[in-house]
Write a protein that holds these residues in place. Structure first.
Motif, mmCIF file in Angstrom:
data_model
loop_
_atom_site.group_PDB
_atom_site.id
_atom_site.type_symbol
_atom_site.label_atom_id
_atom_site.label_comp_id
_atom_site.label_asym_id
_atom_site.label_seq_id
_atom_site.Cartn_x
_atom_site.Cartn_y
_atom_site.Cartn_z
ATOM 1 N N TRP A 164 -7.073 3.128 -8.753
ATOM 2 C CA TRP A 164 -6.377 4.130 -7.930
ATOM 3 C C TRP A 164 -4.870 4.171 -8.114
ATOM 4 O O TRP A 164 -4.174 4.887 -7.403
ATOM 5 C CB TRP A 164 -6.759 3.974 -6.463
ATOM 6 C CG TRP A 164 -6.370 2.687 -5.798
ATOM 7 C CD1 TRP A 164 -6.721 1.429 -6.163
ATOM 8 C CD2 TRP A 164 -5.545 2.542 -4.628
ATOM 9 N NE1 TRP A 164 -6.193 0.507 -5.303
ATOM 10 C CE2 TRP A 164 -5.470 1.154 -4.348
ATOM 11 C CE3 TRP A 164 -4.890 3.424 -3.784
ATOM 12 C CZ2 TRP A 164 -4.745 0.639 -3.270
ATOM 13 C CZ3 TRP A 164 -4.178 2.922 -2.706
ATOM 14 C CH2 TRP A 164 -4.108 1.538 -2.458
ATOM 15 N N TYR A 222 -13.337 1.734 -7.984
ATOM 16 C CA TYR A 222 -12.584 2.667 -8.836
ATOM 17 C C TYR A 222 -11.104 2.282 -8.888
ATOM 18 O O TYR A 222 -10.577 1.681 -7.954
ATOM 19 C CB TYR A 222 -12.742 4.111 -8.344
ATOM 20 C CG TYR A 222 -12.384 4.339 -6.891
ATOM 21 C CD1 TYR A 222 -11.069 4.541 -6.499
ATOM 22 C CD2 TYR A 222 -13.372 4.354 -5.916
ATOM 23 C CE1 TYR A 222 -10.744 4.752 -5.169
ATOM 24 C CE2 TYR A 222 -13.051 4.559 -4.582
ATOM 25 C CZ TYR A 222 -11.734 4.755 -4.215
ATOM 26 O OH TYR A 222 -11.421 4.948 -2.903
ATOM 27 N N HIS A 224 -16.144 4.789 3.903
ATOM 28 C CA HIS A 224 -15.255 5.186 4.993
ATOM 29 C C HIS A 224 -16.092 5.566 6.218
ATOM 30 O O HIS A 224 -17.131 6.232 6.084
ATOM 31 C CB HIS A 224 -14.413 6.400 4.583
ATOM 32 C CG HIS A 224 -13.490 6.121 3.441
ATOM 33 N ND1 HIS A 224 -12.186 5.715 3.618
ATOM 34 C CD2 HIS A 224 -13.681 6.183 2.103
ATOM 35 C CE1 HIS A 224 -11.614 5.548 2.435
ATOM 36 N NE2 HIS A 224 -12.496 5.824 1.493
ATOM 37 N N ARG A 227 3.765 8.328 4.522
ATOM 38 C CA ARG A 227 3.185 9.021 5.677
ATOM 39 C C ARG A 227 3.380 8.315 7.014
ATOM 40 O O ARG A 227 3.088 8.896 8.053
ATOM 41 C CB ARG A 227 1.706 9.310 5.437
ATOM 42 C CG ARG A 227 0.850 8.087 5.259
ATOM 43 C CD ARG A 227 -0.613 8.489 5.057
ATOM 44 N NE ARG A 227 -1.391 7.315 4.775
ATOM 45 C CZ ARG A 227 -2.132 7.145 3.690
ATOM 46 N NH1 ARG A 227 -2.220 8.085 2.780
ATOM 47 N NH2 ARG A 227 -2.805 6.035 3.517
ATOM 48 N N TYR A 265 0.897 -1.175 0.000
ATOM 49 C CA TYR A 265 0.000 0.000 0.000
ATOM 50 C C TYR A 265 0.922 1.208 0.000
ATOM 51 O O TYR A 265 1.396 1.649 1.027
ATOM 52 C CB TYR A 265 -0.875 -0.107 1.243
ATOM 53 C CG TYR A 265 -1.833 1.003 1.581
ATOM 54 C CD1 TYR A 265 -2.052 2.094 0.743
ATOM 55 C CD2 TYR A 265 -2.566 0.939 2.765
ATOM 56 C CE1 TYR A 265 -2.952 3.094 1.103
ATOM 57 C CE2 TYR A 265 -3.464 1.924 3.127
ATOM 58 C CZ TYR A 265 -3.642 3.008 2.293
ATOM 59 O OH TYR A 265 -4.525 3.990 2.654
ATOM 60 N N TYR A 291 -15.487 10.265 -6.322
ATOM 61 C CA TYR A 291 -15.709 11.126 -5.158
ATOM 62 C C TYR A 291 -16.006 12.547 -5.626
ATOM 63 O O TYR A 291 -15.383 13.030 -6.589
ATOM 64 C CB TYR A 291 -14.464 11.191 -4.266
ATOM 65 C CG TYR A 291 -14.214 9.941 -3.461
ATOM 66 C CD1 TYR A 291 -14.813 9.763 -2.219
ATOM 67 C CD2 TYR A 291 -13.377 8.951 -3.937
ATOM 68 C CE1 TYR A 291 -14.581 8.613 -1.475
ATOM 69 C CE2 TYR A 291 -13.136 7.792 -3.197
ATOM 70 C CZ TYR A 291 -13.744 7.637 -1.972
ATOM 71 O OH TYR A 291 -13.522 6.501 -1.242
ATOM 72 N N SER A 307 1.208 4.514 -0.506
ATOM 73 C CA SER A 307 1.250 5.820 0.173
ATOM 74 C C SER A 307 1.550 5.699 1.673
ATOM 75 O O SER A 307 1.959 6.674 2.303
ATOM 76 C CB SER A 307 -0.035 6.610 -0.079
ATOM 77 O OG SER A 307 -1.163 5.812 0.167
ATOM 78 N N ARG A 353 -10.015 -0.384 -6.120
ATOM 79 C CA ARG A 353 -10.539 -0.501 -4.764
ATOM 80 C C ARG A 353 -11.870 -1.244 -4.781
ATOM 81 O O ARG A 353 -12.748 -0.899 -5.563
ATOM 82 C CB ARG A 353 -10.801 0.884 -4.148
ATOM 83 C CG ARG A 353 -9.632 1.782 -3.806
ATOM 84 C CD ARG A 353 -8.614 1.217 -2.838
ATOM 85 N NE ARG A 353 -9.052 0.298 -1.806
ATOM 86 C CZ ARG A 353 -9.653 0.642 -0.666
ATOM 87 N NH1 ARG A 353 -9.869 1.899 -0.390
ATOM 88 N NH2 ARG A 353 -9.988 -0.260 0.217
ATOM 89 N N HIS A 371 -16.475 0.472 -1.117
ATOM 90 C CA HIS A 371 -16.318 0.641 0.330
ATOM 91 C C HIS A 371 -16.885 1.982 0.780
ATOM 92 O O HIS A 371 -17.016 2.916 -0.013
ATOM 93 C CB HIS A 371 -14.841 0.562 0.737
ATOM 94 C CG HIS A 371 -14.015 1.642 0.117
ATOM 95 N ND1 HIS A 371 -13.512 1.563 -1.160
ATOM 96 C CD2 HIS A 371 -13.619 2.855 0.593
ATOM 97 C CE1 HIS A 371 -12.841 2.661 -1.452
ATOM 98 N NE2 HIS A 371 -12.897 3.468 -0.402
ATOM 99 N N GLN A 423 -12.907 1.254 7.137
ATOM 100 C CA GLN A 423 -13.668 1.161 5.897
ATOM 101 C C GLN A 423 -14.591 -0.038 5.987
ATOM 102 O O GLN A 423 -14.179 -1.084 6.488
ATOM 103 C CB GLN A 423 -12.725 0.990 4.689
ATOM 104 C CG GLN A 423 -11.778 2.152 4.539
ATOM 105 C CD GLN A 423 -10.924 2.088 3.277
ATOM 106 O OE1 GLN A 423 -11.298 1.466 2.289
ATOM 107 N NE2 GLN A 423 -9.786 2.753 3.314
ATOM 108 N N ILE A 445 -5.169 -2.460 0.670
ATOM 109 C CA ILE A 445 -5.704 -1.792 1.868
ATOM 110 C C ILE A 445 -6.493 -2.807 2.690
ATOM 111 O O ILE A 445 -6.270 -2.968 3.895
ATOM 112 C CB ILE A 445 -6.548 -0.560 1.487
ATOM 113 C CG1 ILE A 445 -5.670 0.462 0.734
ATOM 114 C CG2 ILE A 445 -7.180 0.054 2.736
ATOM 115 C CD1 ILE A 445 -6.346 1.783 0.414
HETATM 116 O O1 LIG Z 1 -4.396 6.190 1.265
HETATM 117 C C1 LIG Z 1 -4.606 6.234 0.063
HETATM 118 O O2 LIG Z 1 -3.748 6.598 -0.724
HETATM 119 C C2 LIG Z 1 -5.927 5.779 -0.424
HETATM 120 C C3 LIG Z 1 -6.184 5.661 -1.771
HETATM 121 C C4 LIG Z 1 -7.423 5.208 -2.215
HETATM 122 C C5 LIG Z 1 -8.396 4.879 -1.304
HETATM 123 O O3 LIG Z 1 -9.597 4.415 -1.656
HETATM 124 C C6 LIG Z 1 -8.137 5.018 0.053
HETATM 125 O O4 LIG Z 1 -9.119 4.688 0.922
HETATM 126 C C7 LIG Z 1 -6.913 5.458 0.497
#
Ligand SMILES: O=C(O)c1ccc(O)c(O)c1
Length: 240
Positions: free
Chosen positions: A149, A147, A162, A32, A26, A108, A28, A157, A160, A177, A191
């Protein structure tokens, strides 16, 4: 990483309930996740009391995401409902439950979402309610679409919603989620799979409930959320 604090009556979730803050698949999270050890901050009155977020903060359409605009939202209408529970199955009343989600096409209503699926002018995708005395909450909304991503080749994804909840204290915030049963996209979603324990992963999947459907109007999915203890719902963020 889990922050375990010595709070009276506190029961930590078993190992594997929550995702690591940095999960290789995952992408990203690598950017962070904190690179230094957490500093444990002692809980004072502010952390262990409140929050009082109910009352007049909730608007009349906040629980029904299909009727927040002049026209009705497009898509499959669903009721998403359940109970918020503490450890030992105790109901958590008067707690703020907030949701946000993509529309039926998987888009979104957000400036940073530029995937070319249609926006729905009648759907913003945000809702909030407060649990009743027995810990119940209920939303009417639209089944969100899947969608792409860009996390990896052909990454999609699963559908879902949130969720953000506050328990009996600011330190009991839960962000998670909710998924839908039997989604064929689970296996390739990092995720969903960042939650190590497969049984804990199942606790993020709602169940279809025919009895709770509104005839000729909306399907229904139950999602109970457990804030603490052995049956805890997986959290996305740092937590107690
Ligand atoms: O943390 C993210 O980058 C990220 C990307 C797409 C998603 O649907 C999400 O819930 C988080």
């Amino acid at each position: 990483m889990t922050l375990s604090l010595p709070v009276a009556g506190y029961r930590p979730a078993p190992d594997g309930t929550h995702p690591p803050l940095d999960f290789a698949g995952y992408r990203s999270t690598g950017l962070r996740a904190p690179s230094q050890a957490p500093i444990v901050v002692r809980h004072r009155l502010t952390e262990v009391t409140g929050p009082l977020l109910a009352g007049d903060r909730i608007g009349p359409s906040d629980h029904d995401l299909t009727t927040q605009h002049a026209g009705e939202a497009l898509g499959q209408r669903i009721i998403v409902f359940g109970r918020v529970l503490d450890s030992d199955g105790r109901a958590v009343p008067d707690t703020l439950v907030e949701i946000w989600q993509a529309n039926a096409a998987g888009r979104y209503a957000h400036a940073r979402d530029n995937w070319p699926a249609p926006l729905d002018p009648n759907f913003t995708g945000g809702g909030r309610v407060v649990t009743d005395a027995r810990g119940n909450y209920s939303f009417t909304t639209i089944k969100p679409g899947a969608y792409p991503w860009g996390n990896h080749h052909n990454a999609w994804r699963p559908a879902h919603i949130h969720f953000s909840l506050f328990g009996r204290a600011f330190t009991q915030r839960l962000v998670t989620q909710m998924y839908f049963p039997d989604d064929p996209l689970f296996a390739q979603d990092p995720i969903f799979n960042s939650v190590p324990d497969p049984k804990a992963r199942q606790r993020m999947i709602s169940t279809f409930d025919l009895d709770a459907t509104r005839p000729d109007r909306a399907l229904a999915f139950r999602f109970d959320i457990v804030l603490r203890g052995r049956e805890q719902t997986p959290f996305e963020e740092p937590h107690e």
